[in-house]
Enzyme design. Sequence first.
Site, PDB file in Angstrom:
ATOM      1  CG  ASP A  57       0.267   3.418   6.624  1.00  0.00           C
ATOM      2  OD1 ASP A  57      -0.690   2.741   6.219  1.00  0.00           O
ATOM      3  OD2 ASP A  57       1.356   2.923   6.971  1.00  0.00           O
ATOM      4  CE  LYS A  59      -2.334  -1.384   3.663  1.00  0.00           C
ATOM      5  NZ  LYS A  59      -1.841  -2.799   3.754  1.00  0.00           N
ATOM      6  CB  THR A  60       3.779   2.326   2.042  1.00  0.00           C
ATOM      7  OG1 THR A  60       3.052   2.258   3.268  1.00  0.00           O
ATOM      8  CG2 THR A  60       4.717   3.518   2.087  1.00  0.00           C
ATOM      9  NE  ARG A  66       5.831  -3.962   5.526  1.00  0.00           N
ATOM     10  CZ  ARG A  66       4.702  -3.433   6.005  1.00  0.00           C
ATOM     11  NH1 ARG A  66       4.179  -3.899   7.133  1.00  0.00           N
ATOM     12  NH2 ARG A  66       4.106  -2.451   5.368  1.00  0.00           N
ATOM     13  CB  THR A  70      -4.829  -3.280   8.068  1.00  0.00           C
ATOM     14  OG1 THR A  70      -5.019  -2.602   9.318  1.00  0.00           O
ATOM     15  CG2 THR A  70      -3.407  -3.047   7.576  1.00  0.00           C
TER      16      THR A  70
END
Length: 344
Positions: free
Chosen positions: A114, A69-70, A222, A163
Amino acid sequence: MTDERVVDPDSDDEQEETDLDRTLRPKRLDEMVGQTKVKEQLRISVAAARDRGEALDHVLLSGPPGLGKTTLAHIIANEMGADLHSTTGPLLDRPVDLAGMLTSLGPRDVFFIDEIHRVNREVEEYLYSAMEDFRIDIVIDQGPRARTVNIELEHFTLVGATTRQGLLAAPMRSRFLITAALDYYDSQDLARIVHRDARLLGFQVAEDGATEIARRSRGTARLAKRWLRRVRDYAEVEGDGTIDKEVAGAALELLKVDHLGLDETDLRLLEAIIDKFEGGPVGVNNLAAVIGEEEDTLSEVYEPYLIREGFLKRTPKGRVAMPRAYEHLGRTPPSRSDDQMNLL
């Protein structure tokens, strides 16, 4: 060139890892591995907005942690040729915090929040007019001398990442005209990510080594990136630098990551349900107390993968260990009556 302005300062170790992430982070949509449908949706929307010379519509990115997402927020800014200004929901505690950031935005800039589901509700009210009308009203002074000042904003793009999309208020969700849900990666895409990062870091990974790292990464980019670095360290210190299946497996076993990607916390969670609560059902608050983790961490980080892989089940009465959990831990599943199963 993206101008990233992060409000929350990191520790030295976290900053070093963050800086390394930035060097490896894809800059364009066609450089990003996986998430094909999301990338195609964004490619069309970005191209249309760029051709019209307009700011991109506001974007909501949802999905479990570690899926990109980032990274997508950075890519959107790069594709739009705009600056990126970023913060996190918990840091936006007062309207004045938000006002300071919004007034610094330039035309078509990207404002990335975020954990947007954790924005203070009072601050969220200010976001509504900023997103819809590109203006905010600020109250100056107090009592009889109080007055409202209207501040016009540049047309910008808000990119929110969450999330837990269900925690966003309906008025907030409705203001995002582009919504994209990120999903877990398959092993092939994760192996490609491992190869890409290794190439950028200046070393090689054997095909079976990349596959081994990928299959232990829980479908999460990640984690694949993190395990690659730890495997590289192991290969350089305990071997000749070669990263193959055997070396990757040995390194990850040392890190207590098993062949299915389950780590110590996963196993403690499953063992707690089976051994202390007779297989469940048990509430997440009790589990958090037993294994020493925050409830949100269990719900958002650990449980989704365990549920997806068939180790755990959420029921109205609590969490229940599934037969696969017993099998993985070498235990015998209890026999449950039909009435008990219906209650679950």
